[in-house]
Design a protein around this motif. Structure first.
Motif, PDB file in Angstrom:
ATOM      1  N   UNK A 101       0.826  -1.213  -0.023  1.00  0.00           N
ATOM      2  CA  UNK A 101      -0.073   0.008  -0.193  1.00  0.00           C
ATOM      3  C   UNK A 101       0.935   0.962   0.080  1.00  0.00           C
ATOM      4  N   UNK A 102       0.557   2.160  -0.943  1.00  0.00           N
ATOM      5  CA  UNK A 102       1.336   3.361  -1.037  1.00  0.00           C
ATOM      6  C   UNK A 102       1.826   4.214   0.143  1.00  0.00           C
ATOM      7  N   UNK A 103       0.601   4.420   0.994  1.00  0.00           N
ATOM      8  CA  UNK A 103       0.534   5.305   1.909  1.00  0.00           C
ATOM      9  C   UNK A 103       0.951   4.288   3.440  1.00  0.00           C
ATOM     10  N   UNK A 104       1.467   3.177   3.346  1.00  0.00           N
ATOM     11  CA  UNK A 104       1.644   2.568   4.834  1.00  0.00           C
ATOM     12  C   UNK A 104       2.882   2.898   5.161  1.00  0.00           C
ATOM     13  N   UNK A 105       2.999   2.701   6.517  1.00  0.00           N
ATOM     14  CA  UNK A 105       4.262   3.049   7.096  1.00  0.00           C
ATOM     15  C   UNK A 105       5.707   2.441   6.686  1.00  0.00           C
ATOM     16  N   UNK A 106       5.345   1.273   6.087  1.00  0.00           N
ATOM     17  CA  UNK A 106       6.547   0.389   5.614  1.00  0.00           C
ATOM     18  C   UNK A 106       6.984   1.111   4.269  1.00  0.00           C
ATOM     19  N   UNK A 107       5.915   1.505   3.367  1.00  0.00           N
ATOM     20  CA  UNK A 107       6.206   2.285   2.146  1.00  0.00           C
ATOM     21  C   UNK A 107       6.751   3.679   2.376  1.00  0.00           C
ATOM     22  N   UNK A 108       6.087   4.394   3.566  1.00  0.00           N
ATOM     23  CA  UNK A 108       6.845   5.756   3.867  1.00  0.00           C
ATOM     24  C   UNK A 108       8.156   5.482   4.132  1.00  0.00           C
ATOM     25  N   UNK A 109       8.499   4.533   5.183  1.00  0.00           N
ATOM     26  CA  UNK A 109       9.959   4.383   5.579  1.00  0.00           C
ATOM     27  C   UNK A 109      10.952   4.155   4.442  1.00  0.00           C
ATOM     28  N   UNK A 110      10.320   3.128   3.408  1.00  0.00           N
ATOM     29  CA  UNK A 110      11.280   2.903   2.501  1.00  0.00           C
ATOM     30  C   UNK A 110      11.350   3.925   1.482  1.00  0.00           C
ATOM     31  N   UNK A 111      10.283   4.870   1.221  1.00  0.00           N
ATOM     32  CA  UNK A 111      10.433   5.923   0.326  1.00  0.00           C
ATOM     33  C   UNK A 111      11.234   7.047   0.759  1.00  0.00           C
ATOM     34  N   UNK A 112      11.267   7.050   2.202  1.00  0.00           N
ATOM     35  CA  UNK A 112      12.171   8.219   2.651  1.00  0.00           C
ATOM     36  C   UNK A 112      13.758   7.732   2.583  1.00  0.00           C
ATOM     37  N   UNK A 113      14.064   6.506   2.983  1.00  0.00           N
ATOM     38  CA  UNK A 113      15.363   5.927   2.667  1.00  0.00           C
ATOM     39  C   UNK A 113      15.714   6.092   1.028  1.00  0.00           C
ATOM     40  N   UNK A 114      14.736   5.451   0.373  1.00  0.00           N
ATOM     41  CA  UNK A 114      15.245   5.764  -1.210  1.00  0.00           C
ATOM     42  C   UNK A 114      15.611   7.194  -1.462  1.00  0.00           C
ATOM     43  N   UNK A 115      14.687   7.957  -0.887  1.00  0.00           N
ATOM     44  CA  UNK A 115      14.960   9.596  -1.374  1.00  0.00           C
ATOM     45  C   UNK A 115      16.260  10.091  -0.806  1.00  0.00           C
ATOM     46  N   UNK A 116      16.674   9.571   0.644  1.00  0.00           N
ATOM     47  CA  UNK A 116      18.053  10.167   1.146  1.00  0.00           C
ATOM     48  C   UNK A 116      19.127   9.507   0.070  1.00  0.00           C
ATOM     49  N   UNK A 117      19.125   8.346  -0.286  1.00  0.00           N
ATOM     50  CA  UNK A 117      19.958   7.567  -1.232  1.00  0.00           C
ATOM     51  C   UNK A 117      20.015   8.354  -2.398  1.00  0.00           C
ATOM     52  N   UNK A 118      18.831   8.705  -3.209  1.00  0.00           N
ATOM     53  CA  UNK A 118      18.898   9.387  -4.485  1.00  0.00           C
ATOM     54  C   UNK A 118      19.490  10.978  -4.005  1.00  0.00           C
ATOM     55  N   UNK A 119      19.081  11.653  -3.096  1.00  0.00           N
ATOM     56  CA  UNK A 119      19.912  12.848  -2.778  1.00  0.00           C
ATOM     57  C   UNK A 119      21.496  12.641  -2.400  1.00  0.00           C
ATOM     58  N   UNK A 120      21.631  11.514  -1.859  1.00  0.00           N
ATOM     59  CA  UNK A 120      23.321  11.539  -1.781  1.00  0.00           C
ATOM     60  C   UNK A 120      23.937  11.058  -2.782  1.00  0.00           C
ATOM     61  N   UNK A 121      23.290  10.680  -3.932  1.00  0.00           N
ATOM     62  CA  UNK A 121      23.933  10.497  -5.159  1.00  0.00           C
ATOM     63  C   UNK A 121      24.059  11.770  -6.188  1.00  0.00           C
ATOM     64  N   UNK A 122      23.269  12.751  -5.903  1.00  0.00           N
ATOM     65  CA  UNK A 122      23.212  14.004  -6.575  1.00  0.00           C
ATOM     66  C   UNK A 122      23.071  15.139  -5.626  1.00  0.00           C
ATOM     67  N   UNK A 123      23.858  15.183  -4.617  1.00  0.00           N
ATOM     68  CA  UNK A 123      23.607  16.347  -3.744  1.00  0.00           C
ATOM     69  C   UNK A 123      23.548  17.743  -4.040  1.00  0.00           C
ATOM     70  N   UNK A 124      23.828  18.038  -5.342  1.00  0.00           N
ATOM     71  CA  UNK A 124      23.670  19.563  -5.710  1.00  0.00           C
ATOM     72  C   UNK A 124      22.208  19.702  -6.375  1.00  0.00           C
ATOM     73  N   UNK A 125      21.592  18.718  -6.509  1.00  0.00           N
ATOM     74  CA  UNK A 125      20.018  18.941  -6.953  1.00  0.00           C
ATOM     75  C   UNK A 125      19.279  19.225  -5.882  1.00  0.00           C
ATOM     76  N   UNK A 126      18.685  20.400  -6.103  1.00  0.00           N
ATOM     77  CA  UNK A 126      17.876  20.857  -5.078  1.00  0.00           C
ATOM     78  C   UNK A 126      16.493  20.067  -5.082  1.00  0.00           C
ATOM     79  N   UNK A 127      16.036  19.667  -6.214  1.00  0.00           N
ATOM     80  CA  UNK A 127      14.770  18.940  -6.423  1.00  0.00           C
ATOM     81  C   UNK A 127      14.993  17.633  -5.706  1.00  0.00           C
ATOM     82  N   UNK A 128      16.250  16.939  -5.605  1.00  0.00           N
ATOM     83  CA  UNK A 128      16.313  15.918  -4.727  1.00  0.00           C
ATOM     84  C   UNK A 128      16.563  16.162  -3.327  1.00  0.00           C
ATOM     85  N   UNK A 129      16.662  17.002  -3.002  1.00  0.00           N
ATOM     86  CA  UNK A 129      17.007  17.576  -1.481  1.00  0.00           C
ATOM     87  C   UNK A 129      15.417  17.733  -1.102  1.00  0.00           C
ATOM     88  N   UNK A 130      14.787  18.436  -1.896  1.00  0.00           N
ATOM     89  CA  UNK A 130      13.341  18.647  -1.518  1.00  0.00           C
ATOM     90  C   UNK A 130      12.457  17.577  -1.340  1.00  0.00           C
TER      91      UNK A 130
END
Length: 487
Positions: A101-130
């Motif tokens: 389920x997209x809005x589940x706690x498990x999905x939210x935790x995975x999405x946050x970890x994935x977003x951090x990973x993507x931001x770490x791969x492109x720290x200059x990108x403000x969109x990724x940080x946002x």
């Protein structure tokens, strides 16, 4: 035998047949009526002196298998308990959500970890940080929503307890009134079967709430007790006391006076411990949901929230943050205090320094919460450290979890697994109880009105009526002949 005695016998037979037809017709008419007890006519020979003088009705007998009825009612209480707990666990599981389920706690935790990973791969990108900050906000809001849902469950249980107590009190008062009428009518020789039916319906109405034991005293009045021996109706009806609340918070409990317990005639009833009162029915299950299962679910969720905040509050993770200042995840804007863990999941929020709508900036996720100006855009050390913090194996300090070390994703998955296993276990129990209740209900229904047998009895009554009518007709003919002989 004289003609007059023959006529008297026949008339008594007609009277009995007429009453019997009324009883049979009542049985047939109430074949589908809940609480109706099958009636039969009690008939005895009428004797005057040493000679028989026909028949007379001694009363109407209402048939009821008290042992089977008691077993069925206890099964209803157990089914009510299991159904309440099973439904609660299903709602709790839906509230936390499954990984698909997209809005589940498990999905939210995975999405946050994935977003951090993507931001770490492109720290200059403000969109990724946002996007990473937005994922953190979504994760905190999901924890808030689940916490609110748990408290809503507890509040709903509190309201259902109030409704159940009112139902029990109302039923006990009506049963006591019926007891008075039963004593009066039975003492006057009148049929009390309809009053007994009314009592059966009332008792069936509260049987799912509390396991009951019943018996009747010498006057025919009903006495009602809970399975643990609490007198609910013994002469006078007992009065249960309960005060509902309008607002529920994680910290509210019976121990601190924030929630009402249950009283019986002003005496507090123990709802926990080795011998809890009124145990085994829906009412006890609602108290268990409000006072034990709900707080336990909240404690587990608060432990998840504390673990999440602690991962980003670890010393040395963010060199720009002053010790004691709020980290990435805050307790309503303040630093998370492990001593104030109760209700933390409902208060968890992302630090305002990161949120543009609160005057913050997403680049602080890369440069540090204490940074006053944007640093080198290609620097990813802090972002990478935060990704590692999410994946780090840490022991969980509270919430009823084992002391095993686990990542944040593993902790969220274990919480959901515990809820799911508890739900499945309760559903298995419910299926077993439902099968037992179904068997007892079917057996009880089999002892209800048998319309085929009643129709056969009606045919016999018709034959008896016709035979007695023929005797009356014959006696009349003989009297007419005697009159004619005297002219």
């Amino acid at each position: 035998m004289t003609i007059s005695s023959a006529l008297s016998n026949a008339l008594s037979g007609l009277t009995v047949a007429s009453r019997a037809a009324g009883v049979v017709s009542s049985n047939i008419a109430n074949a589908m009526t809940e609480g109706y007890g099958v009636r039969s006519l009690s008939v005895a020979a009428r004797i005057t002196g040493n000679a028989g003088q026909g028949a007379w009705v001694t009363g109407v007998t209402r048939h009821e298998d008290a042992a089977l009825l008691g077993e069925r009612r206890r099964a209803e209480a157990e089914l009510g308990r299991s159904g309440t707990q099973s439904a609660h666990l299903a709602r709790l599981e839906a509230l936390v959500g499954t990984p698909d389920q997209p809005g589940s706690l498990t999905a939210r935790a995975a999405a946050f970890e994935a977003a951090l990973t993507v931001a770490a791969a492109g720290p200059h990108d403000q969109t990724r940080l946002g996007a990473a900050v937005g994922a953190a906000v979504a994760l905190a809001e999901t924890l808030n929503t689940i916490s609110d849902g748990i408290q809503a469950e507890r509040l709903a249980a509190d309201g259902e307890i109030a409704g159940g107590v009112a139902r029990i009190n109302g039923a006990l008062a009506e049963l006591a009134t019926l007891n008075t009428r039963i004593r009066q009518d039975a003492g006057g020789g009148r049929d009390v079967s309809a009053l007994l039916d009314a009592q059966a319906v009332l008792v069936d109405g509260i049987a799912p709430l509390v396991p009951l034991e019943s018996r009747r005293d010498a006057t025919g009045a009903l006495q009602l007790f809970s399975s643990d021996g609490q007198a609910l109706l013994d002469g006078r009806p007992a009065v249960l006391g309960f005060t509902p609340v309008t607002v529920m918070t994680p910290a509210r409990s019976v121990a601190d006076g924030g929630l009402s317990g249950l009283t019986l005639n002003g005496r507090a009833l123990p709802l926990g411990g080795a011998a809890p009162a009124l145990e085994g029915g829906t009412l006890a299950a609602l108290f268990d949901l409000r006072d034990r299962r709900g707080p336990a679910a909240q404690a587990a969720l608060d432990a998840v929230a504390r673990d999440l905040a602690a991962r980003f509050d670890a010393p040395g993770l963010d060199p720009t943050r002053v010790p004691g200042q709020p980290g990435l995840f805050t307790d309503g804007g303040l630093a998370v205090d492990p001593a104030a863990e109760t209700g933390l999941a409902g208060r968890l929020a992302v630090n305002a320094a990161l949120r543009p709508e609160a005057g913050g900036a997403a680049w602080r996720l890369r440069d540090g919460l204490g940074a006053t100006a944007e640093g080198p855009r290609g620097e990813a050390a802090l972002l990478q450290a935060q990704v590692e913090a999410m994946a780090a194996l840490r022991p969980t300090a509270s919430g009823g979890f084992s002391g095993a070390a686990r990542s944040f994703g593993g902790l969220v998955a274990e919480q959901l697994s515990q809820i799911g296993m508890a739900r499945q276990a309760e559903e298995r129990t419910q299926a077993h109880v439902a099968a037992r209740h179904g068997a007892l209900a079917a057996e009880a229904a089999g002892q209800g009105v048998d319309t085929d047998a009643e129709m056969q009895a009606l045919l016999r009554i018709e034959q008896v009526f016709a035979a007695n009518a023929r005797v009356v007709s014959a006696a009349q003919e003989m009297i007419e002949q005697l009159i004619g002989m005297g002219r």
